[in-house]
Design a protein around this motif. Structure first.
Motif, PDB file in Angstrom:
ATOM      1  N   UNK A  62       0.873  -1.175   0.000  1.00  0.00           N
ATOM      2  CA  UNK A  62       0.000   0.000   0.000  1.00  0.00           C
ATOM      3  C   UNK A  62       0.906   1.219   0.000  1.00  0.00           C
ATOM      4  N   UNK A  63       0.582   2.195  -0.829  1.00  0.00           N
ATOM      5  CA  UNK A  63       1.388   3.418  -0.882  1.00  0.00           C
ATOM      6  C   UNK A  63       0.604   4.568  -0.253  1.00  0.00           C
ATOM      7  N   UNK A  64       1.211   5.199   0.739  1.00  0.00           N
ATOM      8  CA  UNK A  64       0.593   6.341   1.404  1.00  0.00           C
ATOM      9  C   UNK A  64       0.868   7.596   0.600  1.00  0.00           C
ATOM     10  N   UNK A  65      -0.183   8.242   0.114  1.00  0.00           N
ATOM     11  CA  UNK A  65      -0.054   9.469  -0.682  1.00  0.00           C
ATOM     12  C   UNK A  65      -0.225  10.721   0.174  1.00  0.00           C
ATOM     13  N   UNK A  66      -0.867  10.575   1.326  1.00  0.00           N
ATOM     14  CA  UNK A  66      -1.051  11.677   2.271  1.00  0.00           C
ATOM     15  C   UNK A  66      -0.569  11.218   3.636  1.00  0.00           C
ATOM     16  N   UNK A  67       0.280  11.995   4.276  1.00  0.00           N
ATOM     17  CA  UNK A  67       0.835  11.615   5.576  1.00  0.00           C
ATOM     18  C   UNK A  67      -0.289  11.311   6.573  1.00  0.00           C
ATOM     19  N   UNK A  68      -0.172  10.179   7.233  1.00  0.00           N
ATOM     20  CA  UNK A  68      -1.158   9.785   8.233  1.00  0.00           C
ATOM     21  C   UNK A  68      -2.315   8.970   7.697  1.00  0.00           C
ATOM     22  N   UNK A  69      -2.365   8.779   6.374  1.00  0.00           N
ATOM     23  CA  UNK A  69      -3.523   8.098   5.785  1.00  0.00           C
ATOM     24  C   UNK A  69      -3.591   6.621   6.160  1.00  0.00           C
ATOM     25  N   UNK A  70      -2.434   5.953   6.291  1.00  0.00           N
ATOM     26  CA  UNK A  70      -2.490   4.528   6.616  1.00  0.00           C
ATOM     27  C   UNK A  70      -3.021   4.311   8.038  1.00  0.00           C
ATOM     28  N   UNK A  71      -2.650   5.178   8.950  1.00  0.00           N
ATOM     29  CA  UNK A  71      -3.164   5.042  10.318  1.00  0.00           C
ATOM     30  C   UNK A  71      -4.655   5.367  10.365  1.00  0.00           C
ATOM     31  N   UNK A  72      -5.073   6.326   9.573  1.00  0.00           N
ATOM     32  CA  UNK A  72      -6.499   6.633   9.512  1.00  0.00           C
ATOM     33  C   UNK A  72      -7.272   5.451   8.931  1.00  0.00           C
ATOM     34  N   UNK A  73      -6.686   4.795   7.918  1.00  0.00           N
ATOM     35  CA  UNK A  73      -7.332   3.623   7.333  1.00  0.00           C
ATOM     36  C   UNK A  73      -7.495   2.522   8.371  1.00  0.00           C
ATOM     37  N   UNK A  74      -6.466   2.297   9.189  1.00  0.00           N
ATOM     38  CA  UNK A  74      -6.576   1.297  10.248  1.00  0.00           C
ATOM     39  C   UNK A  74      -7.683   1.649  11.236  1.00  0.00           C
ATOM     40  N   UNK A  75      -7.767   2.925  11.602  1.00  0.00           N
ATOM     41  CA  UNK A  75      -8.783   3.352  12.566  1.00  0.00           C
ATOM     42  C   UNK A  75     -10.189   3.108  12.030  1.00  0.00           C
ATOM     43  N   UNK A  76     -10.369   3.226  10.723  1.00  0.00           N
ATOM     44  CA  UNK A  76     -11.683   3.023  10.122  1.00  0.00           C
ATOM     45  C   UNK A  76     -11.984   1.557   9.849  1.00  0.00           C
ATOM     46  N   UNK A  77     -11.005   0.833   9.312  1.00  0.00           N
ATOM     47  CA  UNK A  77     -11.273  -0.463   8.703  1.00  0.00           C
ATOM     48  C   UNK A  77     -11.094  -1.664   9.628  1.00  0.00           C
ATOM     49  N   UNK A  78     -10.151  -1.603  10.544  1.00  0.00           N
ATOM     50  CA  UNK A  78      -9.861  -2.794  11.355  1.00  0.00           C
ATOM     51  C   UNK A  78     -10.972  -3.045  12.370  1.00  0.00           C
ATOM     52  N   UNK A  79     -11.140  -4.312  12.733  1.00  0.00           N
ATOM     53  CA  UNK A  79     -12.219  -4.714  13.618  1.00  0.00           C
ATOM     54  C   UNK A  79     -11.679  -5.241  14.936  1.00  0.00           C
ATOM     55  N   UNK A  80     -12.528  -5.191  15.981  1.00  0.00           N
ATOM     56  CA  UNK A  80     -12.087  -5.627  17.304  1.00  0.00           C
ATOM     57  C   UNK A  80     -11.913  -7.140  17.368  1.00  0.00           C
ATOM     58  N   UNK A  81     -12.735  -7.901  16.634  1.00  0.00           N
ATOM     59  CA  UNK A  81     -12.555  -9.349  16.488  1.00  0.00           C
ATOM     60  C   UNK A  81     -12.275  -9.649  15.018  1.00  0.00           C
ATOM     61  N   UNK A  82     -11.470 -10.663  14.771  1.00  0.00           N
ATOM     62  CA  UNK A  82     -11.043 -10.934  13.398  1.00  0.00           C
ATOM     63  C   UNK A  82     -12.135 -11.674  12.618  1.00  0.00           C
ATOM     64  N   UNK A  83     -12.230 -11.404  11.315  1.00  0.00           N
ATOM     65  CA  UNK A  83     -13.197 -12.144  10.505  1.00  0.00           C
ATOM     66  C   UNK A  83     -12.795 -13.614  10.405  1.00  0.00           C
ATOM     67  N   UNK A  84     -13.788 -14.465  10.142  1.00  0.00           N
ATOM     68  CA  UNK A  84     -13.537 -15.893  10.124  1.00  0.00           C
ATOM     69  C   UNK A  84     -14.520 -16.578   9.195  1.00  0.00           C
ATOM     70  N   UNK A  85     -14.016 -17.468   8.374  1.00  0.00           N
ATOM     71  CA  UNK A  85     -14.870 -18.309   7.527  1.00  0.00           C
ATOM     72  C   UNK A  85     -14.718 -19.759   7.992  1.00  0.00           C
ATOM     73  N   UNK A  86     -15.778 -20.372   8.518  1.00  0.00           N
ATOM     74  CA  UNK A  86     -15.646 -21.744   9.024  1.00  0.00           C
ATOM     75  C   UNK A  86     -15.710 -22.816   7.962  1.00  0.00           C
ATOM     76  N   UNK A  87     -15.973 -22.445   6.693  1.00  0.00           N
ATOM     77  CA  UNK A  87     -16.263 -23.449   5.670  1.00  0.00           C
ATOM     78  C   UNK A  87     -15.130 -23.621   4.671  1.00  0.00           C
ATOM     79  N   UNK A  88     -15.076 -24.823   4.086  1.00  0.00           N
ATOM     80  CA  UNK A  88     -14.266 -25.130   2.914  1.00  0.00           C
ATOM     81  C   UNK A  88     -15.245 -25.339   1.761  1.00  0.00           C
ATOM     82  N   UNK A  89     -14.916 -24.790   0.603  1.00  0.00           N
ATOM     83  CA  UNK A  89     -15.812 -25.008  -0.547  1.00  0.00           C
ATOM     84  C   UNK A  89     -15.000 -25.069  -1.822  1.00  0.00           C
TER      85      UNK A  89
END
Length: 418
Positions: free
Chosen positions: A391-418
């Motif tokens: 990922x390339x940061x074009x504006x200083x601080x953007x990657x940390x802002x992205x983490x603040x918006x996008x990351x979740x308190x519990x991790x996503x999980x897929x229990x299935x194989x298909x």
């Protein structure tokens, strides 16, 4: 050797199904032949136009199938997905571009249908990134050393007023779908299960000649509500001194409350003669070890990428999920196939809902569509991806802002194989 032009890539007909299945078995290094009973069972998966084969001189040399699926995103909403599976290329026809032709055909059809994403479980890591897929969830398997876990051997069952009962396959087909739907409403990364899934997993439809009927167990709360269910098998191993060395292997375990999960894991660790429990594929931040008095008794024996996602519609994907706070990001998304390429502005309000639209202003972050998929379900960090040059940061601080918006308190999980 046959030229690329001499290999015909197209949807198979019903009359070609057996040849297609044989080619798939060869590609997965399984015994080529299948009984008529198994073939008839697998025909239930056949949907005209969604099973594709590559044919050289009338022989099927590559296979590809997709089917309709729903994927749960952050916040509990679902999006329509194109689930990709049964992908093989026979060893005699590798490096001919056959997978590329099949994949491009399928993804174009998925985009036309209005699917928001495509999904798959990757047998090999290096293959699917070049088609815009990224590993959006991970999975881990624990092995529990039961004697070391510190559990009271006199324990008789849940202490919360609930109960654990053994049930049969018919009960699972009756109770399982509604329980899975409850899980889907809360767990990002979970995918839909159709009626055929339940019949296959309980042996009512036999896809495999060596199917072994598992044990099924249900947890009911003190109010009598089904909140958890598991399927498991147990081997039969003893030492020469007549000491048990049996392992319980969990095929799947669903709990919609921590109490249900705790009760099911403690039940599995309390079965007479069982000294090890293999957890099956779980979320990498699963609570399992901490249900035990000694969490070190549960050791991670496998951890790897699991569900891969390919975003086809950036606007609908970003608007479907919720976010951890308010903010704005402008993303420059690269996509060699063109399906998702563009510059997009994501505006997130205080209530965590997002609005996405095409943007003309300068980008805050630049990334490939595969990296957007890795961030989209909240499992990965934009800061980490930037450190890796993905990922390339074009504006200083953007990657940390992205983490603040996008990351979740519990991790996503897929229990299935298909």
């Amino acid at each position: 050797m046959t030229s690329r032009a001499g290999v015909d890539v197209r949807p198979i007909t019903e009359s070609e199904f057996a040849d297609w299945q044989r080619a798939m078995n060869v590609g997965f290094l399984r015994e080529p032949g299948l009984s008529e009973e198994i073939l008839d069972a697998r025909r239930e998966q056949f949907t005209p136009g969604r099973s594709v084969g590559a044919f050289d001189g009338g022989r099927c040399v590559a296979t590809f199938r997709s089917f309709a699926q729903e994927l749960t995103v952050v916040g509990g909403a679902t999006v329509p997905a194109d689930a990709v599976t049964n992908v093989t290329v026979t060893a005699t026809h590798r490096r001919r571009g056959l997978l590329t032709r099949m994949m491009e055909r399928d993804l174009a059809a998925a985009k036309e249908r209005g699917d928001v994403v495509a999904t798959l479980i990757a047998a090999e890591y290096p293959i699917y990134g070049r088609y815009g897929f990224g590993p959006a969830t991970s999975a881990a398997e624990w092995t529990i050393d039961v004697p070391r876990a510190g559990l009271d051997p006199r324990r008789a069952g849940p202490e919360d007023g609930g109960r654990v009962d053994l049930v049969d396959a018919g009960d699972v087909r009756k109770l399982g779908p509604e329980l899975h739907e409850r899980l889907r409403r809360t767990q990002p990364g979970v995918v839909s299960r159709d009626e055929l899934w339940w019949r296959v997993t309980t042996g009512a439809v036999r896809f495999w000649p060596d199917f072994k009927e598992p044990y099924y167990v249900v947890y009911r709360s003190a109010a009598g509500e089904v909140e958890g269910m598991a399927a498991y098998t147990v081997d039969d191993e003893w030492t020469d001194a007549k000491q048990p060395l049996n392992t319980a292997r969990v095929k799947w375990l669903t709990g919609v409350t921590p109490a249900a999960e705790r009760a099911l894991w403690l039940y599995l660790c309390s079965i007479d003669w069982v000294v090890r429990v293999k957890s099956g594929w779980r979320a990498p931040d699963d609570l399992l070890p901490h249900f035990l008095p000694d969490p070190r008794a549960a050791a991670v024996t496998t951890q790897a990428d699991w569900l891969w996602v390919r975003i086809l519609d950036v606007v609908r994907a970003l608007e479907a999920r919720t976010y951890e706070g308010a903010g704005s990001l402008v993303l420059e998304v690269a996509d060699r196939a063109g399906a998702a390429a563009g510059r997009y502005r994501l505006e997130v309000s205080e209530d965590g809902t997002g609005v996405c639209e095409s943007a003309a202003e300068s980008a805050d972050l630049s990334l490939d569509v595969a990296e957007l998929a890795v961030l989209w379900l909240g499992d990965e960090s934009a800061v980490r991806l930037a450190a890796l040059g993905r990922v390339r940061e074009e504006r200083a601080g953007a990657v940390r802002q992205a983490d603040a918006l996008l990351r979740t308190s519990r991790r996503p999980w897929c229990p299935d194989v298909f």
